[in-house]
Design an enzyme around this catalytic site. Structure first.
Site, PDB file in Angstrom:
ATOM      1  N   CYS A 260     -34.370   4.800  -3.990  1.00 12.10           N
ATOM      2  CA  CYS A 260     -35.725   4.517  -4.086  1.00 12.10           C
ATOM      3  C   CYS A 260     -36.509   5.703  -3.057  1.00 12.10           C
ATOM      4  O   CYS A 260     -37.081   4.762  -2.073  1.00 12.10           O
ATOM      5  CB  CYS A 260     -36.096   3.269  -4.205  1.00 12.10           C
ATOM      6  SG  CYS A 260     -34.754   2.316  -5.150  1.00 12.10           S
ATOM      7  N   ALA A 261     -36.613   6.735  -3.435  1.00  9.41           N
ATOM      8  CA  ALA A 261     -36.612   7.720  -2.142  1.00  9.41           C
ATOM      9  C   ALA A 261     -38.324   7.728  -1.745  1.00  9.41           C
ATOM     10  O   ALA A 261     -38.540   8.062  -0.789  1.00  9.41           O
ATOM     11  CB  ALA A 261     -35.996   9.017  -2.510  1.00  9.41           C
ATOM     12  N   ALA A 262     -39.254   7.792  -2.855  1.00 10.79           N
ATOM     13  CA  ALA A 262     -40.619   8.151  -2.355  1.00 10.79           C
ATOM     14  C   ALA A 262     -41.043   7.073  -1.451  1.00 10.79           C
ATOM     15  O   ALA A 262     -40.697   6.025  -1.487  1.00 10.79           O
ATOM     16  CB  ALA A 262     -41.243   8.130  -3.621  1.00 10.79           C
ATOM     17  N   PRO A 263     -41.966   7.360  -0.456  1.00  7.46           N
ATOM     18  CA  PRO A 263     -42.492   8.956  -0.207  1.00  7.46           C
ATOM     19  C   PRO A 263     -41.813   9.851   0.394  1.00  7.46           C
ATOM     20  O   PRO A 263     -41.975  11.093   0.395  1.00  7.46           O
ATOM     21  CB  PRO A 263     -43.963   8.580   0.527  1.00  7.46           C
ATOM     22  CG  PRO A 263     -43.552   7.484   1.323  1.00  7.46           C
ATOM     23  CD  PRO A 263     -42.499   6.648   0.368  1.00  7.46           C
ATOM     24  N   GLY A 264     -40.530   9.434   0.824  1.00  8.37           N
ATOM     25  CA  GLY A 264     -39.901  10.504   1.584  1.00  8.37           C
ATOM     26  C   GLY A 264     -39.586  10.267   2.929  1.00  8.37           C
ATOM     27  O   GLY A 264     -38.643  11.129   3.749  1.00  8.37           O
ATOM     28  N   LYS A 266     -37.657   8.165   4.712  1.00  8.94           N
ATOM     29  CA  LYS A 266     -36.339   7.556   4.926  1.00  8.94           C
ATOM     30  C   LYS A 266     -35.465   8.938   4.450  1.00  8.94           C
ATOM     31  O   LYS A 266     -34.237   9.195   5.207  1.00  8.94           O
ATOM     32  CB  LYS A 266     -35.897   6.225   4.201  1.00  8.94           C
ATOM     33  CG  LYS A 266     -36.657   5.193   4.677  1.00  8.94           C
ATOM     34  CD  LYS A 266     -36.122   3.724   3.907  1.00  8.94           C
ATOM     35  CE  LYS A 266     -36.762   2.851   4.410  1.00  8.94           C
ATOM     36  NZ  LYS A 266     -38.448   2.789   4.135  1.00  8.94           N
ATOM     37  N   GLU A 294     -36.153   9.264  -7.452  1.00 14.23           N
ATOM     38  CA  GLU A 294     -37.468   8.666  -7.728  1.00 14.23           C
ATOM     39  C   GLU A 294     -37.670   8.313  -9.188  1.00 14.23           C
ATOM     40  O   GLU A 294     -38.134   9.501  -9.791  1.00 14.23           O
ATOM     41  CB  GLU A 294     -38.444   9.243  -6.870  1.00 14.23           C
ATOM     42  CG  GLU A 294     -39.915   8.605  -7.125  1.00 14.23           C
ATOM     43  CD  GLU A 294     -40.024   7.067  -7.013  1.00 14.23           C
ATOM     44  OE1 GLU A 294     -40.522   6.424  -7.810  1.00 14.23           O
ATOM     45  OE2 GLU A 294     -39.480   6.747  -5.753  1.00 14.23           O
ATOM     46  N   CYS A 451     -39.199  -4.699   3.120  1.00 16.24           N
ATOM     47  CA  CYS A 451     -39.942  -4.880   3.806  1.00 16.24           C
ATOM     48  C   CYS A 451     -40.485  -6.365   3.695  1.00 16.24           C
ATOM     49  O   CYS A 451     -41.792  -6.794   3.385  1.00 16.24           O
ATOM     50  CB  CYS A 451     -41.300  -3.859   4.000  1.00 16.24           C
ATOM     51  SG  CYS A 451     -41.948  -3.547   2.472  1.00 16.24           S
TER      52      CYS A 451
END
Length: 602
Positions: A260-264, A266, A294, A451
């Site tokens: 779940c990459a966005a916004p980038g 990580k 994403e 989070c």
């Protein structure tokens, strides 16, 4: 103009203990033209600026100067004036209403006066920029003062209100020493975060847990520096750096998936860690690809821009725009060579600093005071003919729509029930991600993070994943504390043993066989961050999974056709609530943007 009318009722709790998020997303008036996200964003922003805006409106005598308009709108005028003044002074777009609208004209007529009073209010607080004023208001809200000038939080949790601006040095393109010698050459280094909080000069603190991470005072305008603009520095909360650091990838291990990459943030952190690995760990005849998935194409575009700006020339990051991780077949190329996975799925966001989550108190707003004679009924105009006094039972003929009546709020009791239902849906989705990651044939290491402060999204997911059939079949176990990379091993705040034990008892009651859980070991393996503490992080959770030898990896599992039940995404165990595809789509769409979007989108 409907946005302001629809937001105004939410600027007070109306005697109800429901949070703003619940009132908006769970009991929204279906007749609203504006989306709940628009209303939420405007209400949160206006509330945060309200101490200054209320002062500005009062000092400018707006109510006295616009008595007729105020009389028409009656008691909603202070709220509408607050919202309109916020957009007039603090947004690039200005007031979102037709130029001919009476309320817009009533506020814009006094733009110069309002702006002058705003500047005075900012200077009175010792702030030269709006960014500094925002941070000052945030500190005042988190650390209110009593009448004698002392903090109401004194002695309760010293240092809890201080939250620095965390900056990660992007080692894909630069090095810590280079940045200390250039961007931060005029800054003084301090040994502790509290020293940074009390410093009156430019200062920085080098973090002791995460390499290449620096803490700055909240008012530091690092976003205007050339290093930030060119991607050498990345704004990223300390806790948000834990997942990539705990995964500890190596080029020699194989490909990586950021699910779940966005916004980038990580994704680029993974690339930076790979860049720093010694040459001995980098196989010359082998390349390591980071697959960033994403499913939302709009967010994927932001991810693409960030990786282009932040990644170095030798990094191999492949963006999979529109790719839903749960729909990946792990047994076909390019997924059948993946050895490490990072899972940071949608969550309640209850750990984010400033997030008005479901357990938070009602929104706090400072409304401008309206004096007794500020909005009297319009008097008869002077003239030769004697006119009848106006009938104050009905408003004068002026084309201003009246404020819609707010929808009655539900009683307090359903709030807890709704939160439980929402967390159950989120947990089901999060667990599906972990179980699907377990099915990748060469996977050896997985990191899961949220989070969130809720155990249902954290320890409960970890234990249920470990108790699943796919985990036992494929040899997955928790990454023990003593096996973790040094900075994570020494982190003091660990998982909740009681929360882990509750799920173990639940699985045993369901007659799950062969569990053999060490609850204390699982709790110690989990890493927690708490917001408003001396560590100055947001609320966060992270845990790792590793695969026992002989259960997969290179030479450990036959590649090719998947085994029964492995094709596509893996559902949760029978002890969990199944969430259908439509519900999952709706839940993810309702999630607010997380703290990571502070970075390149600022």
């Amino acid at each position: 103009m409907s946005l302001y009318y629809e937001t105004a009722p939410y600027l007070s709790s109306s005697g109800n203990s429901a949070s703003l998020k619940f009132r908006l997303f769970e009991s929204t008036n279906e007749q609203n033209k504006s989306s709940p996200k628009q209303i939420y964003a405007l209400a949160i922003e206006a509330a945060s600026w309200s101490p200054v805006l209320a002062e500005v409106i009062e000092s400018s005598q707006l109510f006295d100067l616009e008595r007729k308009v105020g009389y028409i709108v009656q008691y909603s005028f202070p709220k509408l004036a607050l919202l309109l003044t916020h957009d007039l002074l603090l947004t690039k777009r200005g007031i979102s209403a037709p130029a001919s609208h009476v309320l817009r004209q009533a506020v814009e007529r006094h733009k110069a006066r309002l702006n002058a009073e705003f500047v005075k209010a900012r200077l009175r607080r010792g702030c030269s920029t709006n960014d500094q004023l925002r941070e000052t208001l945030k500190r005042e809200a988190e650390h209110p003062m009593t009448a004698d000038g002392t903090s109401v939080n004194d002695g309760l949790n010293s240092g809890a209100s201080f939250h620095p601006r965390w900056v990660r040095v992007n080692t894909c393109k630069t090095a810590m020493k280079v940045q200390l010698d250039t961007t931060f050459k005029d800054f003084a280094q301090v040994q502790g975060l509290q020293d940074l909080a009390s410093s009156t000069t430019k200062a920085f603190h080098i973090d002791k847990h995460i390499p290449n991470l620096i803490a700055l005072a909240p008012s530091t305008e690092i976003t205007k520096s050339p290093a930030y603009a060119s991607g050498l520095l990345i704004l990223q909360d300390k806790a948000s750096c834990f997942p990539a650091y705990l995964l500890d990838p190596s080029p020699a291990h194989g490909d990586i998936v950021d699910a779940c990459a966005a916004p980038g943030n990580k994704t680029t952190h993974l690339a930076a860690i790979l860049q720093e690995k010694p040459q001995s760990q980098q196989a010359s005849n082998k390349t390591c690809t980071i697959h960033a998935c994403e499913r939302d194409t709009t967010r994927a575009a932001v991810l693409q821009n960030m990786t282009i700006l932040a990644s170095g020339p030798h990094q191999s990051i492949k963006i999979h725009a529109g790719q839903d991780f749960l729909h990946i077949n792990p047994h076909i190329s390019p997924w059948n060579t993946v050895t490490s996975l990072l899972l940071d799925p949608s969550c309640s966001g209850s750990g984010i600093i400033g997030r008005d989550d479901d357990s938070s108190p009602p929104l706090k707003v400072t409304l401008p005071r309206r004096h007794a004679n500020a909005i009297p009924a319009p008097t008869a105009s002077k003239g030769k003919k004697r006119k009848r006094k106006p009938d104050i039972s009905a408003p004068p003929a002026l084309s201003i729509p009246l404020t819609p009546s707010p929808k009655p709020l539900p009683p307090t009791q359903p709030i807890l029930k709704d939160l439980t239902t929402r967390l159950a849906s989120l947990q089901s989705f999060q667990l599906r991600l972990v179980l699907h990651a377990f099915t990748f044939p060469l996977a050896q290491r997985i990191v899961y993070s949220t989070c969130s402060i809720h155990a249902r999204e954290n320890e409960h997911v970890v234990v249920k994943a470990l108790g699943s059939e796919v985990a036992r079949k494929k040899g997955w176990r928790v990454l023990k504390r003593e096996e973790q990379i040094e900075g994570m091993k020494t982190w003091g705040i660990r998982g909740l043993e009681g929360a882990a034990r509750d799920v173990v008892d639940e699985l045993l009651a369901a007659k799950e066989k062969g569990l053999g859980f060490d609850v204390e070991e699982i709790a110690e393996a989990c890493i927690r961050c708490e917001k408003r503490t001396r560590e100055a992080t947001q609320g966060f959770f992270v845990a790792g999974f590793v695969r026992e030898e002989g259960f997969g990896g290179i030479g450990g599992e036959v590649q090719g056709a998947p085994e029964d039940g492995d094709r596509g995404h893996q559902g949760p165990s029978s002890s969990t609530v199944e969430m259908d595809e439509a519900a999952e789509e709706k839940e993810e769409e309702e999630q607010e943007e997380e703290e990571e979007w502070e970075g390149f989108g600022e």
